[in-house]
Design an enzyme around this catalytic site. Structure first.
Site, PDB file in Angstrom:
ATOM      1  N   GLY A 260       0.834  -1.204   0.000  1.00 14.10           N
ATOM      2  CA  GLY A 260       0.000   0.000   0.000  1.00 14.10           C
ATOM      3  C   GLY A 260       0.868   1.254   0.000  1.00 14.10           C
ATOM      4  CG  MET A 261       0.671   6.200   0.046  1.00 12.12           C
ATOM      5  SD  MET A 261      -0.386   7.551  -0.444  1.00 12.12           S
ATOM      6  CE  MET A 261      -1.706   7.474   0.745  1.00 12.12           C
ATOM      7  CG  LEU A 262       2.329   3.923   6.143  1.00 10.41           C
ATOM      8  CD1 LEU A 262       3.250   5.144   6.149  1.00 10.41           C
ATOM      9  CD2 LEU A 262       1.407   3.942   7.355  1.00 10.41           C
TER      10      LEU A 262
ATOM     11  CG  ASP B 200      -7.757 -12.414   3.364  1.00 12.03           C
ATOM     12  OD1 ASP B 200      -7.898 -11.414   4.090  1.00 12.03           O
ATOM     13  OD2 ASP B 200      -8.655 -12.888   2.642  1.00 12.03           O
TER      14      ASP B 200
ATOM     15  CB  THR C 198      -8.167   7.231  10.199  1.00 11.69           C
ATOM     16  OG1 THR C 198      -8.708   8.376   9.560  1.00 11.69           O
ATOM     17  CG2 THR C 198      -9.333   6.380  10.679  1.00 11.69           C
TER      18      THR C 198
ATOM     19  CE1 TYR D  62     -10.385   3.918   6.249  1.00 10.81           C
ATOM     20  CE2 TYR D  62     -10.690   6.171   7.034  1.00 10.81           C
ATOM     21  CZ  TYR D  62      -9.860   5.113   6.738  1.00 10.81           C
ATOM     22  OH  TYR D  62      -8.494   5.239   6.929  1.00 10.81           O
TER      23      TYR D  62
HETATM   24  N1  LIG Z   1      -4.667   7.219   3.009  1.00 11.34           N
HETATM   25  C1  LIG Z   1      -4.976   8.108   3.934  1.00 11.34           C
HETATM   26  O1  LIG Z   1      -5.245   9.300   3.642  1.00 11.34           O
HETATM   27  C2  LIG Z   1      -5.033   7.703   5.389  1.00 11.34           C
HETATM   28  C3  LIG Z   1      -5.378   8.676   6.334  1.00 11.34           C
HETATM   29  C4  LIG Z   1      -5.431   8.304   7.673  1.00 11.34           C
HETATM   30  C5  LIG Z   1      -5.122   7.007   8.066  1.00 11.34           C
HETATM   31  N2  LIG Z   1      -4.806   6.078   7.124  1.00 11.34           N
HETATM   32  C6  LIG Z   1      -4.502   4.706   7.580  1.00 11.34           C
HETATM   33  O2  LIG Z   1      -3.147   4.435   7.273  1.00 11.34           O
HETATM   34  C7  LIG Z   1      -2.996   3.040   6.957  1.00 11.34           C
HETATM   35  C8  LIG Z   1      -2.301   2.895   5.614  1.00 11.34           C
HETATM   36  O3  LIG Z   1      -3.105   3.537   4.628  1.00 11.34           O
HETATM   37  P1  LIG Z   1      -2.712   3.505   3.074  1.00 11.34           P
HETATM   38  O4  LIG Z   1      -3.346   4.698   2.457  1.00 11.34           O
HETATM   39  O5  LIG Z   1      -1.251   3.243   2.926  1.00 11.34           O
HETATM   40  O6  LIG Z   1      -3.531   2.215   2.626  1.00 11.34           O
HETATM   41  P2  LIG Z   1      -3.560   1.521   1.172  1.00 11.34           P
HETATM   42  O7  LIG Z   1      -2.649   2.221   0.232  1.00 11.34           O
HETATM   43  O8  LIG Z   1      -4.985   1.356   0.796  1.00 11.34           O
HETATM   44  O9  LIG Z   1      -2.897   0.106   1.476  1.00 11.34           O
HETATM   45  C9  LIG Z   1      -3.587  -0.922   2.124  1.00 11.34           C
HETATM   46  C10 LIG Z   1      -2.979  -2.249   1.671  1.00 11.34           C
HETATM   47  O10 LIG Z   1      -3.694  -3.326   2.310  1.00 11.34           O
HETATM   48  C11 LIG Z   1      -3.901  -4.337   1.313  1.00 11.34           C
HETATM   49  N3  LIG Z   1      -5.001  -5.229   1.646  1.00 11.34           N
HETATM   50  C12 LIG Z   1      -6.315  -5.099   1.291  1.00 11.34           C
HETATM   51  N4  LIG Z   1      -7.022  -6.135   1.747  1.00 11.34           N
HETATM   52  C13 LIG Z   1      -6.150  -6.954   2.382  1.00 11.34           C
HETATM   53  C14 LIG Z   1      -6.280  -8.188   3.063  1.00 11.34           C
HETATM   54  N5  LIG Z   1      -7.481  -8.814   3.182  1.00 11.34           N
HETATM   55  N6  LIG Z   1      -5.177  -8.758   3.622  1.00 11.34           N
HETATM   56  C15 LIG Z   1      -3.985  -8.153   3.523  1.00 11.34           C
HETATM   57  N7  LIG Z   1      -3.790  -6.965   2.887  1.00 11.34           N
HETATM   58  C16 LIG Z   1      -4.865  -6.379   2.331  1.00 11.34           C
HETATM   59  C17 LIG Z   1      -4.197  -3.527   0.068  1.00 11.34           C
HETATM   60  O11 LIG Z   1      -4.155  -4.296  -1.092  1.00 11.34           O
HETATM   61  P3  LIG Z   1      -5.017  -3.792  -2.379  1.00 11.34           P
HETATM   62  O12 LIG Z   1      -4.387  -2.502  -2.835  1.00 11.34           O
HETATM   63  O13 LIG Z   1      -4.865  -4.901  -3.347  1.00 11.34           O
HETATM   64  O14 LIG Z   1      -6.423  -3.594  -1.901  1.00 11.34           O
HETATM   65  C18 LIG Z   1      -3.102  -2.475   0.148  1.00 11.34           C
HETATM   66  O15 LIG Z   1      -1.870  -2.944  -0.374  1.00 11.34           O
HETATM   67  C19 LIG Z   1      -4.403   2.452   7.025  1.00 11.34           C
HETATM   68  O16 LIG Z   1      -4.605   1.886   8.292  1.00 11.34           O
HETATM   69  C20 LIG Z   1      -5.315   3.654   6.866  1.00 11.34           C
HETATM   70  O17 LIG Z   1      -6.572   3.448   7.473  1.00 11.34           O
HETATM   71  C21 LIG Z   1      -4.735   6.412   5.799  1.00 11.34           C
END
Ligand SMILES: NC(=O)c1ccc[n+]([C@@H]2O[C@H](COP(=O)([O-])OP(=O)(O)OC[C@H]3O[C@@H](n4cnc5c(N)ncnc54)[C@H](OP(=O)(O)O)[C@@H]3O)[C@@H](O)[C@H]2O)c1
Length: 306
Positions: A9-11, A34, A104, A135
């Site tokens: 993922g992004m982070l 998973d 979040t 969410y």
């Molecule tokens: N993005 C924001 O603005 C934001 C803001 C506040 C907090 N956060 C929190 O920060 C954290 C990281 O966020 P992010 O934006 O980096 O998230 P992200 O880019 O959506 O990455 C999440 C990863 O989890 C994978 N995933 C999905 N379903 C899964 C499963 N069943 N088992 C294992 N892995 C699975 C996804 O794969 P796929 O891509 O194939 O689905 C993706 O690689 C999260 O907890 C999020 O709630 C994010």
């Protein structure tokens, strides 16, 4: 050994690079293990234990992060953000690993909390949660599921995340500003952006400090870049700096609007500024201001490398 879950993922991608640069031994998994399947998690962790290099940290970056889609897909969102997070905590407890879990600003309702003078102040870790969408609710319940299943966990709430390895506001703005003459952005939602690179360094700071024997109390911590602004202010800075750096060659007008004028599937918190005193005091860190980090990030896009 650190097990980084959600490493694509992004982070997660940013963090895997930072962990490697810091010389911290890490292995990463994403969808292939998973998190909604408790047996898959346990099997992976216990198989690693027999190699003689057991997992002593689990970082969970996996989540359901499509905020709008979540409104119509509540069950899947819950399975990942609540049950999945809880499953990881059960696994961490079982193998005796410490856990770092990401959450979040959406756990708050965005109305803000008033200080003694009646002014709205940034949210503290112990302020009451009251999510306003699917969410946010599943993430708040995920925090609870994690804490119910292990006590050895750091929960880091962050906000407005952007970085090189995922879809995010900065990338969307740069694309729209290239395609259009005018971009309209909401000006009545305030928060603080977070560069994934800065957050990744802070996550590793928890591990490095703990491994060095420093007492870092388990619990919830807030992290974003310093300063706060509206999405409109953020967009204007992306435009100004993007023009300065030559990332944007044509003019584009950035116009403010209200949330009511910009209908979205889900209501977003109007005020989600996080108080970061606790993480700064505990880890002894200084957090970069949002404009500094954004500028460095945009410079990396010019150079094409981090
Ligand atoms: N993005 C924001 O603005 C934001 C803001 C506040 C907090 N956060 C929190 O920060 C954290 C990281 O966020 P992010 O934006 O980096 O998230 P992200 O880019 O959506 O990455 C999440 C990863 O989890 C994978 N995933 C999905 N379903 C899964 C499963 N069943 N088992 C294992 N892995 C699975 C996804 O794969 P796929 O891509 O194939 O689905 C993706 O690689 C999260 O907890 C999020 O709630 C994010």
């Amino acid at each position: 050994m650190i097990w980084l879950i959600g490493n694509r993922g992004m982070l997660g991608t940013e963090l895997s690079l930072v962990l490697e640069k810091q010389g911290l031994a890490c292995m990463g998994t994403d969808r292939e293990i998973d998190i909604t399947q408790p047996n898959a998690l346990t099997f992976f962790a216990e198989r690693q234990a027999v190699t003689g290099v057991p997992i002593n940290w689990i970082i969970n970056c996996a989540a359901y992060t499509a905020v709008d889609k979540a409104e119509d897909d509540g069950e899947n969102c819950y399975r990942l953000n609540t049950e999945g997070a809880g499953n990881i905590a059960v696994c961490a407890k079982r193998i005796g690993a410490r856990m770092i879990h990401l959450s979040t600003d959406y756990v708050f309702n965005g109305c803000g909390v008033k200080d003694t003078s009646g002014a709205i102040r940034p949210y503290r870790e112990d302020d009451e949660t009251d999510p306003i969408g699917v969410y946010g609710r599943t993430k708040r319940d995920g925090e609870r599921a994690v804490q119910e299943n292990t006590s050895d966990v750091y929960i880091i709430r962050t906000a407005w995340l952007y970085g090189k390895y995922g879809n995010n506001f900065v990338h969307t703005m740069l694309r729209l500003m290239k395609e259009r003459d005018t971009v309209t952005v909401v000006d009545d939602q305030r928060g603080s952006p977070t560069w994934a690179f800065d957050l990744a360094h802070t996550i590793t700071a928890f591990i490095i400090a703990s491994e060095a024997g420093k007492t870092i109390p388990f619990g919830i911590y807030h992290f974003s870049n310093e300063g706060n602004m509206s999405w409109f202010d953020f967009a204007r800075e992306i435009y100004d700096e993007g023009r300065n750096l030559g990332l944007l060659t044509d003019g584009c007008t950035v116009k403010p609007c209200t949330s009511a004028e910009f209908p979205a599937r889900v209501k977003r918190p109007a005020y989600s500024v996080l108080d970061k005193s606790k993480i700064k005091d505990t880890l002894g860190i200084t957090i970069p201001f949002w404009k500094e980090s954004l500028s460095i990030y945009l410079h990396t896009l010019v150079k094409g490398a981090i």
